[in-house]
Scaffold this motif. Structure first.
Motif, PDB file in Angstrom:
ATOM      1  N   ALA A   1      -6.688   4.638   1.212  1.00 14.15           N
ATOM      2  CA  ALA A   1      -5.182   4.534   1.217  1.00 14.15           C
ATOM      3  C   ALA A   1      -4.605   4.707  -0.309  1.00 14.15           C
ATOM      4  O   ALA A   1      -3.720   5.582  -0.474  1.00 14.15           O
ATOM      5  CB  ALA A   1      -4.824   3.066   1.686  1.00 14.15           C
ATOM      6  N   ARG A   2      -5.333   4.122  -1.055  1.00 16.10           N
ATOM      7  CA  ARG A   2      -4.744   4.196  -2.608  1.00 16.10           C
ATOM      8  C   ARG A   2      -4.953   5.879  -3.058  1.00 16.10           C
ATOM      9  O   ARG A   2      -4.178   6.388  -3.783  1.00 16.10           O
ATOM     10  CB  ARG A   2      -5.602   3.471  -3.559  1.00 16.10           C
ATOM     11  CG  ARG A   2      -5.107   3.707  -4.895  1.00 16.10           C
ATOM     12  CD  ARG A   2      -5.439   2.552  -5.915  1.00 16.10           C
ATOM     13  NE  ARG A   2      -4.869   2.995  -7.214  1.00 16.10           N
ATOM     14  CZ  ARG A   2      -5.607   2.607  -8.431  1.00 16.10           C
ATOM     15  NH1 ARG A   2      -6.762   1.805  -8.566  1.00 16.10           N
ATOM     16  NH2 ARG A   2      -4.898   3.132  -9.518  1.00 16.10           N
TER      17      ARG A   2
ATOM     18  N   LEU B   1      -8.778   0.706   2.158  1.00 17.66           N
ATOM     19  CA  LEU B   1      -7.834   0.431   1.142  1.00 17.66           C
ATOM     20  C   LEU B   1      -8.114   1.416   0.128  1.00 17.66           C
ATOM     21  O   LEU B   1      -7.105   1.921  -0.487  1.00 17.66           O
ATOM     22  CB  LEU B   1      -7.984  -1.142   0.610  1.00 17.66           C
ATOM     23  CG  LEU B   1      -7.398  -2.262   1.379  1.00 17.66           C
ATOM     24  CD1 LEU B   1      -7.519  -3.397   0.946  1.00 17.66           C
ATOM     25  CD2 LEU B   1      -5.918  -1.834   1.874  1.00 17.66           C
TER      26      LEU B   1
ATOM     27  N   THR C   1       0.371   5.356   5.515  1.00 19.73           N
ATOM     28  CA  THR C   1       0.216   4.077   4.918  1.00 19.73           C
ATOM     29  C   THR C   1       0.190   3.070   6.082  1.00 19.73           C
ATOM     30  O   THR C   1      -0.750   2.116   6.064  1.00 19.73           O
ATOM     31  CB  THR C   1       1.357   3.613   4.099  1.00 19.73           C
ATOM     32  OG1 THR C   1       1.561   4.753   3.143  1.00 19.73           O
ATOM     33  CG2 THR C   1       1.227   2.459   3.289  1.00 19.73           C
TER      34      THR C   1
ATOM     35  N   SER D   1       0.729  -1.120   0.059  1.00 18.60           N
ATOM     36  CA  SER D   1      -0.101   0.067   0.004  1.00 18.60           C
ATOM     37  C   SER D   1       0.826   1.331  -0.072  1.00 18.60           C
ATOM     38  O   SER D   1       0.393   2.354   0.087  1.00 18.60           O
ATOM     39  CB  SER D   1      -1.158  -0.013   1.291  1.00 18.60           C
ATOM     40  OG  SER D   1      -0.662  -0.836   2.199  1.00 18.60           O
TER      41      SER D   1
ATOM     42  N   THR E   1     -11.022  -1.208  -6.352  1.00 19.67           N
ATOM     43  CA  THR E   1     -10.726  -1.798  -5.141  1.00 19.67           C
ATOM     44  C   THR E   1     -12.083  -1.954  -4.177  1.00 19.67           C
ATOM     45  O   THR E   1     -11.863  -3.273  -3.656  1.00 19.67           O
ATOM     46  CB  THR E   1      -9.807  -0.598  -4.371  1.00 19.67           C
ATOM     47  OG1 THR E   1      -8.717  -0.252  -5.285  1.00 19.67           O
ATOM     48  CG2 THR E   1      -8.975  -1.221  -3.304  1.00 19.67           C
TER      49      THR E   1
END
Lengths: 324, 295, 300
Positions: C222-223, C219, C284, B109, C170
């Motif tokens: 986060a991306r 997630l 992260t 990530s 995602t």
């Protein structure tokens, strides 16, 4: 491991000079790879290698490799010139990389590359003692103009008006003689060389990033946003000007090549190619080539720069203008 | 009655949203293709870019993208396979394995820009690779490794336990079992995943700005000696990939047809990724049939 | 080594076993080294702002003014942090419901058609490179917003919209997997009690898969948080907290891409950019821990 490669490179550089223009043979190839192989270190070791070999070599048989990095604005010019130079001197390989003025100056200062391309004086980015080691080669002049959205009715802005706009004192075009419309600033990031030039020579002062202003690092995006956004103002190098934006006069002077050359239009800057100390023979030959009519009257003009040779005036870092 | 009405409304909304997503993609692809395909020609795909004149192509960039992909995969696949096999077969459950798993998760990530900056600091400057294909490939390896590990693990997990045990029962070593019994069975899953990961490499730009550089030196497409500086195969040369080229043309393009070039290059890029996707699906299905002898 | 060769003669498969162990061990070792060196190098650069340049970490995190080249140099990165959080969370708010609906469609409503058609579509969305998203965002979304809303079209709204499409795959993929993994008895029980499909989804399925859905959303955030180029092209990059969704602002990533090449490695400005990268990296870790915590709560 690194040391081993380095010594190999040193040896290879010497050999490459003896081999002259040998590129097809196996020896020549290994040689070139060795220089390439250690990347920037190759450029570093090069200086010594060349210096050693030059003594026994005729000046016409140039060989060696040069790595240049830095300013993305200057990159197309150096790249184009380097191709011509390599055509004339098959023994020389030149790599031109981008990365930005800061990167170029840092790398040439660390001797990772042979030439650091920069839009600004090294003193503005590096510590004084590091900048003092670098030798400046001013290869061209780049001029800038304030541009506005084509629908803005203003044709001319004075220095004071520009200062007012870029420091946020004036926020509507009606205050500087235009229609009643909010001004949208399209600026550069504070680290940008273009912005430094504009602030130094058009505004004469540093400005802060205003709330609501747009910051774009690249000329293409600035042009697109100024062209599309109602009431927008920005600044571009002359080479980027086209019909999608309207070019303004500065203090009543048109942004033209002649006006820059004779000193009536002040918003311009030198494009610098820095070397660390005096350049070695190959680098010197390339820099000389950059200043030759072959490049100055052809590529420089084609890419929208102004040849240094046309300039009737000189300007030092402090901004003092002298007749040439 | 009320519940039924709610059910219908909800179903309608869900179907509508799904339709919207399909339309969104269709619109997106349509926009890119319509703007880009008009610029397509053999010349555009093969000729080098022009700085200032119109009519530049994307030949070197296309080649760089593919070559970088190959380089990255050459490094990523052996490393990722090994690490994946370790995680799935050799690692003993415990704190250490959990820790590694956490690391893989963190690595996967990490923003690509951080990977790029790391590449700039360590590969480009400290290791003196310069802006080069190799530095770019190594940075992308860091970026793709966790994905590869996960894919391998998934693939190996999909192998029926009996097959593995049969191998071990025959007196084969664990490594031999993995290599000659488990991996072939897992290959469809691994291959599909790898191709999808490759598509990611193809489109990555942020990490490459700082590692592979934004310049493309003159390439001599007749010189295939990887050691010569103008050879397209030289991994130590700086290289601009297609994705980076789009970014640069869009931002700095001086050529009068910069917008068309960006649109055309985008179309090429999207088409390639599409091809990767289709290839992954087709190959996965083909291999699955071949190895499992179904149908 | 000597030992293994000695044993090699009678039992070749033990040597073979060692090959496997050593090879996979080396691979995993390289992976560990890669991540540790990454953390170390980014941190060692990023911390120089505080150690070498004497900037108070609190000032960096809470300061509102960013002017590293000015006199005095100011390193307030709060606008960037705010920009990153607002764009990525807003993007997740848009993409979350869309992803959930797509997942339900694929698993519950039309499994055959959904799996065959919608899933490839969503995978394709994941495959489109981020520069292309930025390019489309700048040429379509920005002019559109400029016409519809007051302001210049750039800003958090445009950034969030571009990001939402990018993170949709995602979220959808994770939600679909979670839905498909639900024990069928759960749903069948609900249907047997006479519940409609929507009641089943809303009362039974959604609560059960909520941790998984949230995992997908985190997630996705986060991306979005780490996405650089697409956002930079549409956000405007003024180092200020905007007054509206349509006013120029910056994110951590856009601030880094804008100035990294223009500054000299080792200068205060450059170090400050590395500090921003350090913040990105620490975030992260935070996201990964949130995901782990959510996974731990998963009821499936």
């Amino acid at each position: 491991m690194m040391a081993l490669v380095l010594t190999f490179v040193l040896a290879a550089c010497g050999q490459s000079n003896n081999n002259g223009t040998n590129n097809g043979g196996n020896g020549g190839n290994t040689t070139n790879n060795a220089t390439q192989g250690s990347g920037n270190a190759g450029g570093n070791a090069e200086n010594e290698g060349n210096a050693g070999a030059n003594e026994g070599n005729a000046a016409s048989e140039l060989s060696g490799s040069i790595i240049a990095s830095g300013s993305s604005a200057l990159q197309p010019l150096v790249d184009q010139a380097s191709r011509k130079f390599m055509d004339e001197n098959p023994g020389v390989t030149i790599q031109v990389q981008g990365g930005g003025s800061g990167t170029g100056l840092a790398q040439v200062s660390e001797k990772q590359v042979d030439i650091g391309n920069s839009d600004v004086y090294a003193e503005e980015k590096l510590d004084a003692d590091k900048a003092a080691e670098l030798v400046d080669h001013q290869v061209a002049v780049v001029a800038m103009a304030a541009v506005v959205n084509p629908e803005v009715t203003v044709d001319n802005l004075t220095k004071q008006q520009l200062i007012d706009i870029f420091s946020g004192n004036v926020t509507n075009w009606s205050e500087v003689g235009g229609q009643d419309q909010a001004i949208q600033i399209v600026n550069r990031p504070s680290s940008s060389g273009t912005r430094a030039t504009f602030e130094t020579y058009a505004l004469g002062m540093k400005t802060e990033d205003l709330q609501g202003s747009i910051q774009e690092d690249s000329s293409g995006t600035v042009r697109k946003l100024v062209g599309e956004t109602p009431g927008a103002i920005g600044y571009l190098a002359l080479s980027y000007l086209d019909d999608s934006v309207k070019t303004l006069q500065y203090d009543g002077v048109d942004a033209t090549e002649e006006n820059v050359a004779n000193g009536t239009y002040p918003i311009w800057a030198y494009e610098h190619m820095y070397t660390n100390g005096e350049p070695n023979e190959v680098v010197a030959a390339f820099l000389e080539f950059m200043m030759s009519p072959d490049v100055q009257e052809d590529d420089v003009v084609e890419l929208g720069y102004i040849p240094s040779s046309l300039m009737q005036i000189e300007r030092d870092q402090g901004g003092n203008v002298t007749e040439k | 009655m009320n519940a039924k009405l709610a059910d219908r409304i909800a179903t309608a909304i869900i179907v509508a949203v799904s339709g919207f997503i399909v339309l969104l993609l269709a619109g997106l692809l349509g926009y890119i293709m319509v703007r880009g395909l008009g610029h397509f020609s053999y010349d555009f795909l093969t000729s080098p870019p022009e700085t200032i004149r119109a009519g530049g192509g994307i030949g070197p960039q296309l080649f760089n993208s593919i070559f970088l992909l190959v380089l990255t995969m050459l490094i990523t696949i052996p490393l990722g396979l090994g690490a994946g096999i370790y995680m799935s077969e050799y690692a003993r459950p415990g704190k250490f394995t959990d820790f590694i798993r956490l690391l893989v998760e963190v690595l996967s990530s990490f923003p690509s820009i951080v990977v790029g900056l790391f590449g700039l600091l360590v590969l480009v400057n400290a290791f003196d690779l310069g802006f080069s294909l190799l530095a770019g490939a190594l940075a992308l390896t860091v970026f793709n490794l966790p994905l590869m590990v996960r894919i391998t693990e998934q693939g190996l997990k999909s192998v029926p336990r009996e097959q593995k045990e049969a191998g071990l029962a025959l007196g084969l070593s664990k490594w031999k079992t993995i290599r000659s019994i488990m991996l072939p069975v897992a290959i469809p899953v691994i291959l599909t995943g790898t191709i999808l990961a490759a598509g990611r490499v193809f489109g990555e730009a942020a990490a490459l700005l700082f590692t592979a550089g934004m310049s493309s030196p003159r390439l001599d497409f007749t010189d295939w000696n990887p050691l010569s500086p103008f050879s397209p195969l030289n991994p130590m040369r700086p290289a601009e990939t297609l994705a980076v080229h789009i970014w640069k043309v869009n931002a700095e393009g001086l050529a009068p047809d910069a917008a068309e070039i960006a649109a055309g290059a985008s179309a090429v890029l999207v088409l390639t990724v599409l091809l990767f996707n289709l290839a992954a699906r087709w190959l996965g299905r083909f291999m699955y049939r071949k190895f499992t002898a179904t149908k | 080594m000597a030992q293994s060769t000695k044993v090699q003669q009678p039992k070749p498969h033990i040597a073979e076993e060692w090959v496997g162990r050593v090879y996979t061990g080396i691979c995993i070792f390289i992976l560990i080294v890669a991540i540790f060196s990454m953390v170390y190098f980014v941190a060692s650069r990023g911390l120089r702002t505080f150690i070498g340049d004497g900037v108070n970490p609190l000032e960096l995190l809470t300061g509102l003014k960013w002017n590293p080249g000015g006199e005095p140099a100011l390193f307030g990165a709060l606008p960037f942090i705010f920009g990153s959080f607002s764009t990525s969370i807003l993007a997740a708010l848009i993409a979350g419901p869309l992803g959930f609906c797509a997942a339900v469609f694929m698993v519950e409503i039309m499994p055959g058609f959904g799996r065959k058609f919608l899933q490839p579509v969503i995978e394709l969305l994941a495959g489109i490179p981020s520069v292309v998203y930025g390019f489309v965002g700048l040429s379509v979304i920005v002019p559109l917003f400029r016409d519809i809303f007051p302001g210049q079209g750039i800003g958090i709204a445009a950034g969030a919209l571009v990001l939402s499409v990018m993170i949709l795959p995602t979220i959808t993929t994770i939600a679909t997997d979670a839905l498909a993994a639900l024990p069928s008895g759960l749903k069948e029980g609900s249907y047997a009690l006479g519940a409609t499909r929507w009641q089943t989804i809303y009362r039974i399925v959604l609560p059960t898969m909520l941790p998984a859905l949230l995992t997908g959303i985190v997630l996705g955030i986060a991306r979005a948080f780490g996405e650089a180029l697409a956002v930079q092209m549409v956000i405007g990059n003024a180092p200020h907290i905007p007054r509206s969704l349509f006013e120029s602002t910056s994110t951590l990533t856009s601030a880094i891409t804008q100035s990294m090449g223009n500054t000299v490695m080792g200068s205060a400005h450059n170090n400050a950019l590395w500090s921003l990268a350090l913040i990105l990296m620490l975030m992260t870790f935070v996201f990964v821990f949130i995901v782990r915590w959510l996974e731990g709560r998963s009821k499936i």
